[in-house]
Scaffold this motif. Structure first.
Motif, PDB file in Angstrom:
ATOM      1  N   ILE A   1      11.981  60.172  50.511  1.00  0.00           N
ATOM      2  CA  ILE A   1      11.338  60.012  51.816  1.00  0.00           C
ATOM      3  C   ILE A   1      11.610  61.224  52.689  1.00  0.00           C
ATOM      4  O   ILE A   1      10.698  61.761  53.335  1.00  0.00           O
ATOM      5  CB  ILE A   1      11.832  58.721  52.485  1.00  0.00           C
TER       6      ILE A   1
ATOM      7  N   ILE B   1      12.965  50.159  54.680  1.00  0.00           N
ATOM      8  CA  ILE B   1      14.400  50.420  54.571  1.00  0.00           C
ATOM      9  C   ILE B   1      15.068  50.162  55.926  1.00  0.00           C
ATOM     10  O   ILE B   1      16.124  49.554  56.009  1.00  0.00           O
ATOM     11  CB  ILE B   1      14.639  51.855  54.089  1.00  0.00           C
TER      12      ILE B   1
ATOM     13  N   GLY C   1      15.549  54.110  41.178  1.00  0.00           N
ATOM     14  CA  GLY C   1      15.850  53.423  42.433  1.00  0.00           C
ATOM     15  C   GLY C   1      16.108  54.354  43.591  1.00  0.00           C
ATOM     16  O   GLY C   1      15.783  55.526  43.572  1.00  0.00           O
ATOM     17  N   TRP C   2      16.704  53.802  44.594  1.00  0.00           N
ATOM     18  CA  TRP C   2      16.830  54.499  45.850  1.00  0.00           C
ATOM     19  C   TRP C   2      18.163  55.186  46.025  1.00  0.00           C
ATOM     20  O   TRP C   2      18.364  55.930  46.955  1.00  0.00           O
ATOM     21  CB  TRP C   2      16.632  53.533  47.016  1.00  0.00           C
TER      22      TRP C   2
ATOM     23  N   LYS D   1       8.343  50.301  30.833  1.00  0.00           N
ATOM     24  CA  LYS D   1       9.657  50.680  31.370  1.00  0.00           C
ATOM     25  C   LYS D   1       9.739  52.150  31.744  1.00  0.00           C
ATOM     26  O   LYS D   1      10.762  52.811  31.582  1.00  0.00           O
ATOM     27  CB  LYS D   1      10.752  50.317  30.389  1.00  0.00           C
ATOM     28  N   VAL D   2       8.612  52.681  32.226  1.00  0.00           N
ATOM     29  CA  VAL D   2       8.607  54.042  32.733  1.00  0.00           C
ATOM     30  C   VAL D   2       9.470  54.074  33.985  1.00  0.00           C
ATOM     31  O   VAL D   2       9.518  53.090  34.728  1.00  0.00           O
ATOM     32  CB  VAL D   2       7.161  54.452  33.085  1.00  0.00           C
ATOM     33  N   ASN D   3      10.155  55.160  34.205  1.00  0.00           N
ATOM     34  CA  ASN D   3      10.888  55.340  35.463  1.00  0.00           C
ATOM     35  C   ASN D   3       9.948  55.020  36.614  1.00  0.00           C
ATOM     36  O   ASN D   3       8.844  55.560  36.713  1.00  0.00           O
ATOM     37  CB  ASN D   3      11.372  56.786  35.526  1.00  0.00           C
TER      38      ASN D   3
ATOM     39  N   ILE E   1       9.905  55.588  39.789  1.00  0.00           N
ATOM     40  CA  ILE E   1       9.516  56.632  40.744  1.00  0.00           C
ATOM     41  C   ILE E   1       8.497  57.570  40.108  1.00  0.00           C
ATOM     42  O   ILE E   1       7.531  57.987  40.753  1.00  0.00           O
ATOM     43  CB  ILE E   1      10.773  57.373  41.243  1.00  0.00           C
TER      44      ILE E   1
ATOM     45  N   MET F   1      19.912  47.344  49.664  1.00  0.00           N
ATOM     46  CA  MET F   1      18.684  47.107  48.925  1.00  0.00           C
ATOM     47  C   MET F   1      18.930  46.079  47.840  1.00  0.00           C
ATOM     48  O   MET F   1      20.076  45.828  47.462  1.00  0.00           O
ATOM     49  CB  MET F   1      18.190  48.410  48.322  1.00  0.00           C
TER      50      MET F   1
ATOM     51  N   MET G   1      12.606  53.391  29.218  1.00  0.00           N
ATOM     52  CA  MET G   1      13.343  54.645  29.296  1.00  0.00           C
ATOM     53  C   MET G   1      13.891  55.019  27.925  1.00  0.00           C
ATOM     54  O   MET G   1      13.969  56.159  27.573  1.00  0.00           O
ATOM     55  CB  MET G   1      14.533  54.500  30.244  1.00  0.00           C
TER      56      MET G   1
ATOM     57  N   LEU H   1       7.447  52.717  53.717  1.00  0.00           N
ATOM     58  CA  LEU H   1       8.678  52.558  52.938  1.00  0.00           C
ATOM     59  C   LEU H   1       9.903  52.790  53.818  1.00  0.00           C
ATOM     60  O   LEU H   1      10.899  52.074  53.713  1.00  0.00           O
ATOM     61  CB  LEU H   1       8.685  53.538  51.760  1.00  0.00           C
TER      62      LEU H   1
ATOM     63  N   PHE I   1      15.180  63.955  43.323  1.00  0.00           N
ATOM     64  CA  PHE I   1      13.729  63.978  43.169  1.00  0.00           C
ATOM     65  C   PHE I   1      13.155  64.761  44.346  1.00  0.00           C
ATOM     66  O   PHE I   1      12.987  64.236  45.427  1.00  0.00           O
ATOM     67  CB  PHE I   1      13.187  62.557  43.136  1.00  0.00           C
TER      68      PHE I   1
ATOM     69  N   PRO J   1      14.468  48.853  35.210  1.00  0.00           N
ATOM     70  CA  PRO J   1      13.595  48.038  34.361  1.00  0.00           C
ATOM     71  C   PRO J   1      14.417  46.944  33.689  1.00  0.00           C
ATOM     72  O   PRO J   1      15.597  47.140  33.400  1.00  0.00           O
ATOM     73  CB  PRO J   1      13.064  49.033  33.322  1.00  0.00           C
TER      74      PRO J   1
ATOM     75  N   VAL K   1      10.717  49.433  42.383  1.00  0.00           N
ATOM     76  CA  VAL K   1      10.493  50.420  43.436  1.00  0.00           C
ATOM     77  C   VAL K   1       9.029  50.831  43.409  1.00  0.00           C
ATOM     78  O   VAL K   1       8.486  51.130  42.351  1.00  0.00           O
ATOM     79  CB  VAL K   1      11.403  51.647  43.233  1.00  0.00           C
TER      80      VAL K   1
ATOM     81  N   ASP L   1      16.938  46.809  42.196  1.00  0.00           N
ATOM     82  CA  ASP L   1      15.770  47.603  42.571  1.00  0.00           C
ATOM     83  C   ASP L   1      15.742  48.883  41.755  1.00  0.00           C
ATOM     84  O   ASP L   1      16.697  49.657  41.775  1.00  0.00           O
ATOM     85  CB  ASP L   1      15.868  47.941  44.068  1.00  0.00           C
ATOM     86  N   GLY L   2      14.654  49.105  41.055  1.00  0.00           N
ATOM     87  CA  GLY L   2      14.508  50.355  40.336  1.00  0.00           C
ATOM     88  C   GLY L   2      14.964  50.315  38.890  1.00  0.00           C
ATOM     89  O   GLY L   2      14.794  51.278  38.171  1.00  0.00           O
TER      90      GLY L   2
ATOM     91  N   GLU M   1       9.698  45.503  45.956  1.00  0.00           N
ATOM     92  CA  GLU M   1      11.107  45.856  45.788  1.00  0.00           C
ATOM     93  C   GLU M   1      12.009  44.635  45.793  1.00  0.00           C
ATOM     94  O   GLU M   1      13.077  44.646  45.190  1.00  0.00           O
ATOM     95  CB  GLU M   1      11.529  46.840  46.878  1.00  0.00           C
TER      96      GLU M   1
ATOM     97  N   ALA N   1       4.901  60.096  30.745  1.00  0.00           N
ATOM     98  CA  ALA N   1       5.963  59.192  31.171  1.00  0.00           C
ATOM     99  C   ALA N   1       5.995  57.940  30.313  1.00  0.00           C
ATOM    100  O   ALA N   1       7.046  57.337  30.143  1.00  0.00           O
ATOM    101  CB  ALA N   1       5.781  58.828  32.647  1.00  0.00           C
TER     102      ALA N   1
ATOM    103  N   ILE O   1       6.787  53.498  44.954  1.00  0.00           N
ATOM    104  CA  ILE O   1       6.583  54.663  45.787  1.00  0.00           C
ATOM    105  C   ILE O   1       5.099  55.013  45.814  1.00  0.00           C
ATOM    106  O   ILE O   1       4.647  55.853  46.573  1.00  0.00           O
ATOM    107  CB  ILE O   1       7.443  55.822  45.262  1.00  0.00           C
TER     108      ILE O   1
END
Lengths: 428, 420
Positions: free
Chosen positions: A213, B350, A426-427, B199-201, B203, B409, A1, B346, A151, B416, B148, B413-414, B143, A402, B150
């Motif tokens: 989702i 959850i 993340g979520w 280390k791209v996002n 999602i 979670m 990032m 997914l 998102f 990097p 994450v 998670d998510g 996860e 990206a 997706i």
């Protein structure tokens, strides 16, 4: 990032409009714009090159020529070159038109005053802009979501309900003057999209359910809703799964005569981009949205009502996506059929990423995608390359934009530090 | 900690109690509404199975429609009153039970004076739950290690495509399955490179993988499969294998013990995943990397390697799910055939709080709602098919809204991991 590509002078999007414009600031801005455009440009270029490889590798003629490479290496190369050349030439001409045809039409117009060949020659360019228009709306929608840490993958569904609502207002209400009917139909599209977007926003604000989702679920629900409405309540009298034609008073007027389909929706899209720029960077609400996007905890401490901003962001984002659907119905199709969107909503995610969630960037990215998609149709008919190649190219563009480190190592560019992009993790 | 509640907290708890109570009471009223006007008729649920030419007899379940519905309404109504006045300790369970009863009541109402093959519906639920459960397992592997994923939808699409192509070329369905798994792993590797190395996002990377996978498969279908239709003909789907001794048990036999080997494989994977995660050193390491990578790193665990392995496993299982959908169930590849199963997976993950067992339970719920569109439309209850088809998606949203607050979670998670 942390390792993306912008120089330190390059104004990060939130600082893009310098408070005091000075000559020095201007030149730094130009340099910044150039360096910000470098990675996206190289990404598109690289994706096109890989696209060429895929086109060649999936052509039986080219494969056959390569099988005889050792007997006739020149033939293999020339067959490959011809295919790629034909495909990308058709892509270019389909996107912008044929330059010699345009020049010939222009001379003819100068000599005889006949505008028909001129319109004919510019048709491809106009068509690309027509395709770019819903991209701009939907791309802005996703970009706005990104700014507010949401998102929005549901642009496609919001686009569908927006189209449904504006189509309904367009054909069911009769006898209104255009200056009332058209705004009413547009507003219906915005409102439907906003409601569709606000539901996942509300669910996230209230229960913490992730919008990714939920917006996807809303997409599927909207497809089912469209199927249901088109086979029943909104079907044409002859029971075909198409809505009746909307009233001419609800049309977004065309700029030229046929075959040019360019309509005022394009300028409405540009106006929305300008509006969004003003809203995000010049108003308090816009700043609150960006605060929530950058650091929700800090925003909460500063007294921003996070839940409200979440719902607002999603509603505005959904409204913009709904406008994309309304634009398509009122400006181009004039009736709603099942597959009227063909993936604008999903491509818009790529647009927002490519445009770095900035209105200007989104407009440029949308134009690029409009040209790509406009040209792809001609590429399919002339060179026989399926239009789906564009989706591969789009996917690769996302990956490269990206992960600029890939592009940088490919072209031996120097790494530069950049502030974190406005995106979430993340979520929750 | 109970006595330390402030007044505001108490008010908030009371409000939650009332809202849930009102929802439950509303459901009771709905069931009562079903029951009104169904005097004297009967709902017949057929339990015998006729699959693959073998008849497994079982007595029909015949319920008096009105009495059943009234007692269901009374049950839910009582629960609603109790919830409003006193409150249940685990209120999400109350909602879950009430929704289940409501669903059952709907079935009873829809089969009034008709008959519905319940065993067939359960078989179809398990069949439809399988790709969802595989997607959920894929999500758990990734996860739990803090990535994450997706892009499962895209990995499944790739797996489905490659499975069909290789099964068609070799004429061997199991080669196809392996090809599907490998295709999923390649996409998983791509996700790993993007999100772990660059280390791209995560999602964004997942979205890119979805678009890329859909693009590649639809392009290749248009450019290659449509011109060479023999590449999209893997032959008959992998046939069901009856487990000797138990497959003739009424109801349970057809539902659990006479299915595709890939379904057995999914159940085995569930158990293996559970054991791996909770009873092995490797699983402990994966979980620690997902919770606190820095601490794990300090203790000498290679965070990057563990995450790569987990994402590769995730891709492999997603690819398996795709292969199941194409050569295990549909018998060919269609553009867009995965149709959101990856996302449903997914949601199931959850729902199951990132645990294999819970995720499987969630998948069964989605599978059930996925199967009921065709089954209910046969009964012709006057509800349009397309509206019934919304059920799995609406169920997902309700489940997420009701359970995410309870779910926890993996902490990292998510995010990097950056080594210092």
């Amino acid at each position: 990032m942390s390792q993306e590509d912008k120089t330190t002078q390059q104004p990060a999007p939130q600082a893009k409009a310098p408070e005091k414009p000075s000559p020095a600031g201007k030149s730094a801005g130009l340099k910044g714009v150039l360096s910000a455009a470098l990675i996206p440009t190289l990404s598109v270029f690289t994706a096109l090159v890989i696209g060429a490889i895929i086109i060649s590798a999936s052509s039986p003629d080219v494969l056959a020529a390569w099988r005889n490479f050792f007997q006739d290496p020149l033939n293999a190369l020339s067959v490959t070159w011809k295919l790629v050349h034909d495909a990308y030439l058709a892509l270019f001409q389909g996107a912008f038109g044929n330059p010699s045809q345009i020049a010939a039409a222009f001379t003819q117009w100068r000599e005889t005053g006949d505008t028909r060949p001129l319109l004919e020659a510019w048709r491809y360019f106009s068509e690309s802009l027509v395709i770019a228009t819903p991209y701009i709306f939907a791309g802005l929608a996703v970009a706005l979501g990104f700014r507010g840490n949401m998102f929005n993958i549901g642009a496609e569904g919001q686009l569908f309900v927006g189209g449904l609502a504006s189509a309904y207002v367009g054909y069911a209400i009769k006898g209104l003057p255009a200056y009332i009917h058209l705004p009413l139909a547009l507003l219906a599209g915005i409102l439907a999209g906003a409601i569709w977007g606000a539901i996942p926003g509300l669910l996230k604000a209230r229960t913490g359910a992730h919008e990714v989702i939920n917006t996807i679920m809303m997409n599927y629900i909207s497809y089912r809703l469209t199927d249901y409405l088109l086979t029943g309540p909104m079907a044409r009298p002859d029971k075909l799964p198409i809505t009746p034609e909307i009233q001419p008073s609800a049309y977004l007027p065309s700029l030229f005569e046929r075959p040019m389909r360019l309509h005022w929706g394009f300028f409405l899209a540009l106006a929305m981009a300008a509006f969004l720029y003003w809203f995000l960077f010049k108003t308090t609400r816009g700043m609150e949205i960006r605060m929530v996007g950058l650091n929700p905890n800090a925003a909460r401490t500063a007294g921003v009502r996070i839940s409200f901003i979440m719902v607002l962001t999603m509603a505005l984002s959904g409204g913009l996506a709904g406008l994309a659907g309304a634009n398509q119905i009122l400006g181009v199709d004039h009736r709603l059929a099942r597959a009227f969107s063909s993936g604008y909503g999903f491509d818009s995610i790529a647009l927002a990423l490519l445009g770095k969630s900035h209105p200007v960037g989104v407009v440029l990215a949308s134009l690029l995608f409009g040209f790509l998609r406009g040209g792809a149709a001609r590429m399919q008919s002339v060179a026989g390359v399926p239009v789906e190649i564009i989706r591969i190219i789009q996917g690769m563009v996302i990956v490269f934009v990206a992960a600029p480190a890939i592009i940088r190592s490919l072209y031996r560019l120097k790494a530069v530090r950049e502030e974190e992009a406005v995106l979430q993790r993340g979520w929750s | 900690m109970v006595e330390e509640l402030t007044l505001a907290q108490k008010q908030q708890l009371n409000r939650r109690r009332w809202i849930i109570g009102a929802i439950v009471l509303f459901m009771a009223a709905l069931i009562l509404q079903f029951g009104l006007g169904s005097g004297g008729s009967k709902s017949t649920f057929v339990l015998s199975s006729q699959r693959t030419g073998v008849n497994i007899p079982a007595p029909d379940l015949v319920l008096p429609t009105d009495v059943t519905l009234y007692s269901m309404a009374a049950l839910v109504g009582l629960a609603g009153v109790w919830q409003t006045l006193r409150g249940f300790k685990r209120d999400t369970v109350v909602i879950l039970v009430s929704v289940s009863v409501l669903t059952a009541a709907f079935l009873v109402w829809a089969t009034e004076d008709k008959s519905l093959n319940l065993t067939g519906m359960l078989v179809s639920s398990v069949v439809r739950a399988t790709p969802i459960a595989m997607a959920a397992l894929a999500g758990i592997y990734s996860e739990r290690s803090g990535v994450v994923n997706i892009g499962i939808e895209g990995m499944m699409t790739m797996g489905a495509f490659m499975a069909v192509v290789f099964a068609s070329i070799t004429g061997n369905l199991w080669v196809g399955v392996i090809a599907g798994v490998l295709a999923g792993m390649v996409m998983g590797w791509l996700h790993g490179v993007l999100s772990i190395k660059y280390k791209v996002n995560q999602i964004v990377s997942g979205t890119g993988i979805i678009i890329l996978a859909l693009g590649i498969t639809s392009y290749l279908q248009r450019a290659v499969l449509n011109l060479n239709p023999e590449l999209n003909q893997p032959g008959p789907v992998i046939s069901a294998v009856a487990i000797p001794g138990v497959w003739r048990i009424p109801v349970l036999g057809p539902v659990l013990f006479n299915q595709s080997p890939l379904i057995y494989l999914m159940i085995v994977l569930l158990v293996v995943t559970h054991v791996l995660l909770y009873y092995t050193r490797w699983g402990l390491r994966v979980r620690s990397v997902g919770e606190h990578p820095k601490a794990a790193d300090t203790l000498g665990i290679n965070v990057f390697r563990l995450r790569y392995i987990s994402v590769l496993l995730s891709g492999a299982i997603a690819g398996l799910g795709g292969a199941y959908m194409s050569i295990g169930a549909a018998g060919r590849f269609n553009e867009g055939m995965v149709a959101g199963k990856g996302f449903l997976g997914l949601a199931a993950m959850i729902f199951g709080n990132w645990n294999p067992g819970g995720a499987f339970f969630g998948s069964l719920i989605f599978g059930f709602f996925d199967s009921w569109q065709e089954k209910i439309s046969i009964l012709q209850v006057g509800i349009p098919v397309d509206l019934l088809g919304m059920a799995p998606y609406i169920a997902t949203m309700i489940v997420l809204a009701g359970f995410i607050g309870r779910a926890r979670m993996p902490a990292a998670d998510g995010t990097p991991y950056e080594k210092e």
